[in-house]
Design a protein around this motif. Structure first.
Motif, short mmCIF file in Angstrom:
data_model
loop_
_atom_site.label_atom_id
_atom_site.label_comp_id
_atom_site.label_asym_id
_atom_site.label_seq_id
_atom_site.Cartn_x
_atom_site.Cartn_y
_atom_site.Cartn_z
N HIS A 139 0.83 -1.21 0.00
CA HIS A 139 0.00 0.00 0.00
C HIS A 139 0.87 1.26 0.00
CE1 HIS A 139 -4.13 -1.33 0.14
NE2 HIS A 139 -3.87 -2.19 1.11
N ALA A 140 1.93 1.25 0.80
CA ALA A 140 2.81 2.42 0.88
C ALA A 140 3.49 2.69 -0.45
CB ALA A 140 3.84 2.22 1.99
N GLY A 141 4.00 1.64 -1.08
CA GLY A 141 4.64 1.81 -2.38
C GLY A 141 3.66 2.29 -3.44
N ALA A 142 2.47 1.73 -3.44
CA ALA A 142 1.46 2.09 -4.44
C ALA A 142 1.01 3.54 -4.27
CB ALA A 142 0.27 1.15 -4.35
N SER A 193 12.40 5.26 -13.05
CA SER A 193 12.15 6.66 -12.70
C SER A 193 12.24 6.83 -11.20
CB SER A 193 10.75 7.08 -13.18
OG SER A 193 9.76 6.46 -12.37
N GLN A 194 12.12 8.09 -10.74
CA GLN A 194 12.14 8.27 -9.29
C GLN A 194 10.90 7.69 -8.64
OE1 GLN A 194 11.54 10.96 -11.39
NE2 GLN A 194 10.74 12.70 -10.23
N ALA A 195 9.84 7.45 -9.42
CA ALA A 195 8.66 6.78 -8.85
C ALA A 195 9.03 5.37 -8.41
CB ALA A 195 7.54 6.74 -9.88
N ASP A 196 9.75 4.63 -9.26
CA ASP A 196 10.21 3.29 -8.89
C ASP A 196 11.06 3.35 -7.63
OD1 ASP A 196 10.16 3.70 -11.92
OD2 ASP A 196 10.22 1.52 -11.88
N ARG A 197 12.03 4.27 -7.63
CA ARG A 197 13.00 4.33 -6.53
C ARG A 197 12.33 4.73 -5.21
NH1 ARG A 197 16.30 6.91 -10.79
NH2 ARG A 197 17.86 5.41 -11.50
N GLU A 198 11.45 5.70 -5.26
CA GLU A 198 10.80 6.14 -4.02
C GLU A 198 9.82 5.10 -3.51
OE1 GLU A 198 9.24 10.11 -4.18
OE2 GLU A 198 11.03 10.88 -5.18
N ALA A 199 9.11 4.44 -4.42
CA ALA A 199 8.20 3.37 -4.00
C ALA A 199 8.98 2.24 -3.36
CB ALA A 199 7.39 2.87 -5.20
N GLU A 200 10.12 1.90 -3.94
CA GLU A 200 10.94 0.84 -3.37
C GLU A 200 11.45 1.22 -1.99
OE1 GLU A 200 13.62 -1.66 -5.83
OE2 GLU A 200 15.21 -0.74 -4.64
N PHE A 201 11.86 2.46 -1.83
CA PHE A 201 12.33 2.92 -0.52
C PHE A 201 11.23 2.77 0.52
CE2 PHE A 201 12.84 6.15 2.76
CZ PHE A 201 14.13 5.92 3.19
N ALA A 202 10.00 3.14 0.15
CA ALA A 202 8.88 3.05 1.09
C ALA A 202 8.60 1.60 1.47
CB ALA A 202 7.64 3.68 0.49
N VAL A 203 8.66 0.71 0.49
CA VAL A 203 8.44 -0.72 0.75
C VAL A 203 9.52 -1.26 1.68
CG1 VAL A 203 8.49 -3.01 -0.33
CG2 VAL A 203 7.18 -1.16 -1.39
N ILE A 204 10.77 -0.97 1.36
CA ILE A 204 11.88 -1.50 2.15
C ILE A 204 11.85 -0.94 3.57
CG2 ILE A 204 14.39 -1.46 2.39
CD1 ILE A 204 14.58 -1.71 -0.65
N ASP A 205 11.51 0.33 3.71
CA ASP A 205 11.47 0.94 5.04
C ASP A 205 10.52 0.20 5.97
OD1 ASP A 205 12.23 3.13 6.84
OD2 ASP A 205 10.14 3.73 6.63
#
Length: 283
Positions: free
Chosen positions: A19-22, A47-59
């Motif tokens: 949910h956070a990544g999406a 894109s930065q969308a991929d990178r920021e979504a991944e960061f949110a998931v990993i966090d």
């Protein structure tokens, strides 16, 4: 005594992370023209969308399951501990960047060989949690090893198609790595003539999820990455279907050569593919 993996809490963490990544993806979806897009290799965009979504998931996953390793598409990582997360923050990047509303966040937990799951000691690495979230349809596909698969909390099952001839089959064309085209194209030609229809939607995680809920009767693709197929594999398996390595060498299709479907149609699909395969050396 080895502790069994806590699957329920791991699934809850993965759903929260998806949910956070999406949420980040959807925030960017209405401003695609402002995205900074990089080319990793031919037809492979980030894109930065991929990178920021991944960061949110990993966090979220690191905070709730610090004992697990993490392998993610954009930031890498390594397997460790009893199990490791396998993450694709945006499966269907090209669709996303072109405004095609068919993409997903995909998160899987891979239990490593020797780990205890539901009282069973696994002999090989095995996907045990799968989450695929389609934010455009608000469809959350989930699965837990030994417990089943669900779509928005309702149990799902693969179709009971009785033959390839009566099946709608999904696939993915070569788009980045063309080295296997001579294996793929003859099978595609056969499938066009011997199935009810072929579909190519551009998001492997959703192709597998749609097999699991019976929208597609079967699916195959070549040249993917492990994070493309990890979550979808357990979702199909727990929905009563087959999702395996095309070359029949690996415990799950971690090299990205996958075939899947119901228990009647999947073996017929593999028989269709086999005459054209060039088998790699066993790992």
């Amino acid at each position: 005594m080895q502790t069994s993996l806590a699957l329920s809490s791991s699934l809850e963490a993965a759903v929260q992370a998806a949910h956070a990544g999406a949420a980040i993806l959807q925030a960017y979806a209405s401003n695609r023209s402002e995205l900074v897009i990089d080319l990793k290799m031919r037809n492979d965009l980030v894109s930065q969308a991929d990178r920021e979504a991944e960061f949110a998931v990993i966090d979220i996953l690191r905070s709730q399951t610090p004992e697990f390793g993490i392998i993610a598409e954009e930031s890498g990582g390594q397997a460790s501990g009893q199990a490791s997360w396998c993450i694709d923050p945006l499966d269907g990047t090209t669709n996303f960047l072109h405004g095609i509303p068919h993409y997903a966040v995909s998160i899987a937990l891979i239990a490593h060989a020797g780990t205890q799951v539901n009282g069973e000691i696994l002999a090989v690495d095995t996907p045990v949690i799968g989450v695929v979230y389609d934010p455009n349809r608000e469809e959350m596909f989930t699965a837990m090893y030994g417990a089943g698969s669900w779509l928005n909390g309702q149990r799902i099952y693969c179709s009971h198609a009785d033959s390839l001839a009566n099946s709608v089959v999904a696939t993915g064309f070569p788009f980045r790595d063309f080295s296997f085209a001579d294996q793929y194209m003859p099978a595609l030609h056969y499938a066009i003539e011997h199935t009810r229809g072929i579909r190519r939607h551009g998001a492997a995680a959703l192709d597998l999820a749609w097999v699991a809920c019976g929208r597609f009767d079967a699916y195959w693709e070549m040249g993917l990455a492990p994070w493309d197929v990890a979550a979808g594999t357990i979702i199909v398996r727990e929905a009563g279907g087959i999702s395996e390595d095309i070359y029949e060498q690996l415990p799950w299709p971690s090299r990205g050569y996958v075939y899947s479907g119901g228990k009647t149609v999947a073996p017929e699909l593999l028989d269709m593919l086999k005459p054209h395969l060039k088998y790699p050396q066993k790992p």
